[in-house]
Design a protein around this motif. Sequence first.
Motif, PDB file in Angstrom:
ATOM      1  N   THR A  51      45.106  49.876  47.120  1.00 42.19           N
ATOM      2  CA  THR A  51      45.439  50.177  45.728  1.00 42.19           C
ATOM      3  C   THR A  51      46.740  50.969  45.683  1.00 42.19           C
ATOM      4  N   HIS A  96      43.513  38.715  46.351  1.00 45.74           N
ATOM      5  CA  HIS A  96      44.265  39.387  45.293  1.00 45.74           C
ATOM      6  C   HIS A  96      43.434  39.358  44.017  1.00 45.74           C
ATOM      7  N   HIS A 126      43.249  37.351  52.548  1.00 45.95           N
ATOM      8  CA  HIS A 126      43.706  38.334  51.566  1.00 45.95           C
ATOM      9  C   HIS A 126      43.197  37.914  50.192  1.00 45.95           C
ATOM     10  N   LEU A 174      44.557  44.531  46.316  1.00 42.82           N
ATOM     11  CA  LEU A 174      44.470  43.597  47.431  1.00 42.82           C
ATOM     12  C   LEU A 174      43.316  44.027  48.326  1.00 42.82           C
ATOM     13  N   VAL A 189      38.836  38.012  41.352  1.00 40.88           N
ATOM     14  CA  VAL A 189      39.797  37.469  42.308  1.00 40.88           C
ATOM     15  C   VAL A 189      40.707  36.453  41.613  1.00 40.88           C
ATOM     16  N   SER A 190      41.999  36.639  41.787  1.00 41.49           N
ATOM     17  CA  SER A 190      42.981  35.717  41.210  1.00 41.49           C
ATOM     18  C   SER A 190      43.539  34.753  42.249  1.00 41.49           C
ATOM     19  N   GLN A 191      43.443  35.140  43.529  1.00 39.82           N
ATOM     20  CA  GLN A 191      43.978  34.289  44.594  1.00 39.82           C
ATOM     21  C   GLN A 191      43.368  34.687  45.934  1.00 39.82           C
ATOM     22  N   ARG A 223      42.177  41.791  40.146  1.00 38.77           N
ATOM     23  CA  ARG A 223      42.292  42.940  39.239  1.00 38.77           C
ATOM     24  C   ARG A 223      40.973  43.700  39.211  1.00 38.77           C
ATOM     25  N   GLU A 253      46.239  45.612  39.565  1.00 39.46           N
ATOM     26  CA  GLU A 253      46.243  44.598  40.613  1.00 39.46           C
ATOM     27  C   GLU A 253      45.973  45.265  41.958  1.00 39.46           C
TER      28      GLU A 253
END
Length: 209
Positions: free
Chosen positions: A29, A111, A109, A75, A166-168, A113, A73
């Motif tokens: 973060t 990615h 990984h 990770l 999760v966005s990616q 929010r 955002e």
Amino acid sequence: MYLPSHFAAADPEALHQLVRAHPLGALVTHGEQGLDANHLPFEFDAGEGEHGVLRAHVARNNPLWQEVKEGDEVLVIFKAVDGYVSPSWYPSKQAHHQQVPTWNYAVVHAHGRIRVRDDARFVRRLLASLTRVHEAAEPAPWKMADAPRDYIEAMVQAVVGIEIAVSQLVGKFKLSQNKEEGDRLGAIDALQERGHGALAEAMQRGPSR
């Protein structure tokens, strides 16, 4: 993350499997105090949202949940097997000596929010779910009902839930797939001889399985 095409893992199921098999993720973060990393066991729900949802909990004394803002955002890094690979394990090294040492590994990984869930019902449900998963292999699985209710409630109040949409998901499986078949098999044999069976098996399976 630097990601040459030959190391990219594109199969979503392979990425989901790594996350579930190695659920201790490094949550990265960035708040007012700068970069921070917390290592947390995550629950992954691949069926919720476009790319899944990660859920975890932190100690109430951990400033993370107060420093992040809703929708920040973040990770999360999940790492599976890894290990050193000597150039001496490649048969071609004996012919032309044009090989160097390397390190093989498999990572995902995530990615997304973040959302803070300071909600006892959410935390209780998450703790019960994590317990069921990680106690499943025990001869007599522990369950929350085994402990006194007031003790469990105190433990629930001592932690705060977090949820990450999760966005990616990005996978990098660096498993010698850029090497000639003979060299790859030579490295697999050497790892097995040295007791690194898990990495050898991952190299045999490859990045798509």
